[in-house]
Design a protein around this motif. Structure first.
Motif, mmCIF file in Angstrom:
data_model
loop_
_atom_site.group_PDB
_atom_site.id
_atom_site.type_symbol
_atom_site.label_atom_id
_atom_site.label_comp_id
_atom_site.label_asym_id
_atom_site.label_seq_id
_atom_site.Cartn_x
_atom_site.Cartn_y
_atom_site.Cartn_z
ATOM 1 N N LEU A 161 47.931 25.084 36.564
ATOM 2 C CA LEU A 161 46.555 24.922 36.096
ATOM 3 C C LEU A 161 46.460 24.412 34.659
ATOM 4 C CD1 LEU A 161 44.971 28.186 37.558
ATOM 5 C CD2 LEU A 161 44.997 25.904 38.563
ATOM 6 N N THR A 162 47.461 24.710 33.855
ATOM 7 C CA THR A 162 47.397 24.358 32.432
ATOM 8 C C THR A 162 48.379 23.276 32.037
ATOM 9 O OG1 THR A 162 48.928 26.170 31.925
ATOM 10 C CG2 THR A 162 46.579 26.644 31.783
ATOM 11 N N GLY A 163 49.315 22.935 32.916
ATOM 12 C CA GLY A 163 50.251 21.869 32.628
ATOM 13 C C GLY A 163 51.245 22.224 31.548
ATOM 14 N N ASN A 164 52.202 21.301 31.308
ATOM 15 C CA ASN A 164 53.136 21.439 30.193
ATOM 16 C C ASN A 164 53.587 20.056 29.760
ATOM 17 O OD1 ASN A 164 54.834 20.744 32.263
ATOM 18 N ND2 ASN A 164 56.183 22.502 32.087
ATOM 19 N N GLY A 165 54.329 20.005 28.661
ATOM 20 C CA GLY A 165 54.739 18.723 28.116
ATOM 21 C C GLY A 165 53.848 18.299 26.961
ATOM 22 N N VAL A 166 54.181 17.175 26.348
ATOM 23 C CA VAL A 166 53.477 16.685 25.154
ATOM 24 C C VAL A 166 52.004 16.411 25.433
ATOM 25 C CG1 VAL A 166 53.374 14.835 23.432
ATOM 26 C CG2 VAL A 166 55.592 15.697 24.213
ATOM 27 N N GLU A 167 51.696 15.766 26.564
ATOM 28 C CA GLU A 167 50.303 15.444 26.911
ATOM 29 C C GLU A 167 49.478 16.704 27.076
ATOM 30 O OE1 GLU A 167 47.180 12.963 27.479
ATOM 31 O OE2 GLU A 167 49.162 12.029 27.604
ATOM 32 N N ALA A 168 50.014 17.676 27.801
ATOM 33 C CA ALA A 168 49.295 18.935 28.023
ATOM 34 C C ALA A 168 49.144 19.716 26.723
ATOM 35 C CB ALA A 168 50.031 19.778 29.060
ATOM 36 N N GLU A 169 50.176 19.691 25.885
ATOM 37 C CA GLU A 169 50.117 20.423 24.616
ATOM 38 C C GLU A 169 49.032 19.863 23.709
ATOM 39 O OE1 GLU A 169 50.721 23.211 21.804
ATOM 40 O OE2 GLU A 169 51.492 23.178 23.860
ATOM 41 N N ALA A 170 48.840 18.559 23.744
ATOM 42 C CA ALA A 170 47.777 17.945 22.944
ATOM 43 C C ALA A 170 46.405 18.444 23.398
ATOM 44 C CB ALA A 170 47.859 16.424 23.060
ATOM 45 N N ILE A 171 46.234 18.607 24.709
ATOM 46 C CA ILE A 171 44.982 19.137 25.256
ATOM 47 C C ILE A 171 44.796 20.593 24.840
ATOM 48 C CG2 ILE A 171 43.815 19.791 27.414
ATOM 49 C CD1 ILE A 171 45.045 17.254 28.666
ATOM 50 N N HIS A 172 45.866 21.369 24.913
ATOM 51 C CA HIS A 172 45.820 22.781 24.518
ATOM 52 C C HIS A 172 45.389 22.919 23.061
ATOM 53 C CE1 HIS A 172 47.951 25.052 27.866
ATOM 54 N NE2 HIS A 172 48.001 23.790 28.263
ATOM 55 N N GLN A 173 45.960 22.106 22.194
ATOM 56 C CA GLN A 173 45.650 22.188 20.771
ATOM 57 C C GLN A 173 44.217 21.764 20.489
ATOM 58 O OE1 GLN A 173 47.426 23.546 18.281
ATOM 59 N NE2 GLN A 173 48.844 24.167 19.905
ATOM 60 N N LEU A 174 43.756 20.710 21.148
ATOM 61 C CA LEU A 174 42.388 20.253 20.962
ATOM 62 C C LEU A 174 41.400 21.315 21.420
ATOM 63 C CD1 LEU A 174 40.389 18.035 20.182
ATOM 64 C CD2 LEU A 174 40.652 17.063 22.488
ATOM 65 N N PHE A 175 41.710 21.967 22.532
ATOM 66 C CA PHE A 175 40.850 23.027 23.045
ATOM 67 C C PHE A 175 40.822 24.211 22.074
ATOM 68 C CE2 PHE A 175 39.759 26.734 25.586
ATOM 69 C CZ PHE A 175 38.714 26.267 26.362
ATOM 70 N N LYS A 176 41.967 24.602 21.585
ATOM 71 C CA LYS A 176 42.072 25.735 20.665
ATOM 72 C C LYS A 176 41.290 25.481 19.382
ATOM 73 C CE LYS A 176 45.538 28.604 18.332
ATOM 74 N NZ LYS A 176 47.019 28.803 18.118
#
Length: 356
Positions: A310-325
């Motif tokens: 549901l949340t993914g992993n890797g550089v692309e997913a981490e960028a989304i996580h950081q933007l959301f945070k």
């Protein structure tokens, strides 16, 4: 491509039928000639199919979902969201997960009766129950059949907590019941907002309320004291991922207490259905979008691993996580909220015990 016609099917997400993986036989169009015209034309009128299950609560053992049990008064969904993971479940009923999912809607008219029977069992222990989970409990069919409303009446009768997730403004019809549930901390609502861009929203989710309409739902429920979360879901890299800050800001302004997100995953037949839709609507960026989705799931369009799907992993997913945070912190979310109260539950069994 799913649909051989050059004309785009407006008002539907999927652009044709796709073969059910469980069917050994399938239709095949060999020649586009005059005799094939009736074969090509799609009957997109919605049909309702009545189902009488023996139980109504679905027990969930997924390790990465916050709810343990769910109730789905409808299977299939007219909303037509092109990315919907629930499309695959329609194959178990002998239907295809593309157009059939949007036009062959299974309804459960005895849902409230079954829930009442469940709650009255001697050994029943109250726990988290989500209305929806698979398909939207306030989809267009609810206006006619009112199954969701009848379920809310049962939750209120037994003082049993319930969580709801929807993207339909029809939930405001039931604000009277929701307000009564809220008085005893028995309800929580999540509203799904995928995009504030109406052109994109209309293509992604053709039979849903506008983003403006969904923010109105958040505000009206919040003003009534009902805790509302906003689901930024699914995030599709290259299509709506840049909208995360604006959606969260709008959610906070309209009274949301929290926000969550998921990254799109194209499991099963959803992969072909989504790609067909993507190349037809965004041919200039389709390939790049597919590659960015794959980058979130270890090079695949679907990663089925718990805690990653549901949340993914890797550089692309981490960028989304950081933007959301960062967006959450900037908007002052999450806000303090009261937990649902499971101590008030009352059924026929414990009512009799109180007499002694």
């Amino acid at each position: 491509m799913l649909n051989n016609n050059s004309e785009y099917i407006k008002g539907r997400g999927a652009q044709g039928n796709i073969n059910n993986r469980f069917n050994k036989l399938k239709y095949s169009l060999e020649h586009i000639e005059g005799l094939d015209e009736s074969f090509l034309s799609e009957n997109i009128k919605t049909e309702f199919i009545v189902e009488y299950p023996k139980t109504i609560i679905s027990r969930n053992k997924s390790q990465d979902l916050s709810f343990g049990n769910s109730i789905n008064p409808y299977l299939g969904c007219e909303h037509g969201c092109i990315y919907c993971y629930a499309r695959n479940s329609h194959e178990y009923w002998g239907f295809d997960p593309a157009l059939d999912f949007e036009r062959k809607i299974i309804i459960k008219p005895k849902a409230a009766e079954l829930l009442r029977e469940e709650f009255n069992k001697k050994n029943y222990v109250p726990g988290p129950i989500l209305l929806s989970g698979n398909t939207d409990c306030y989809q267009p069919a609810e206006r006619k059949f009112k199954i969701t409303r009848s379920l809310l009446e049962v939750f209120l009768e037994f003082k049993h907590p319930v969580s709801i997730i929807t993207k339909n403004s029809l939930i405001l019809r039931d604000i009277d019941l929701l307000s009564k549930l809220r008085k005893n901390n028995l309800v929580s609502v999540s509203i799904s907002i995928t995009s504030l861009n109406e052109s994109l929203r209309n293509l992604l989710e053709p039979r849903t309320v506008t983003a403006k309409g969904r923010l109105k739902i958040v505000k009206e429920l919040s003003d009534a004291g009902i805790p509302v979360n906003v689901m930024v879901a699914p995030i599709i890299p290259g299509l709506n991922s840049e909208e995360i800050p604006k959606i969260i800001e709008a959610a906070a302004i309209n009274g949301a207490v929290n926000s969550y997100f998921t990254i799109v995953r194209l499991n099963g037949a959803i992969s072909d259905i989504f790609k067909d839709w993507l190349y037809k609507n965004f041919p200039d960026r389709a390939e790049k979008t597919i590659n960015r989705i794959s980058a979130c799931h270890n090079g695949k369009l679907n990663d089925s691993r718990w805690m990653h799907r549901l949340t993914g992993n890797g550089v692309e997913a981490e960028a989304i996580h950081q933007l959301f945070k960062i967006s959450m912190k900037k908007s002052g979310l999450p806000k303090n909220r009261v937990s649902l109260d499971y101590t008030l539950f009352t059924n026929n069994h414990n009512k009799q015990l109180t007499l002694f």
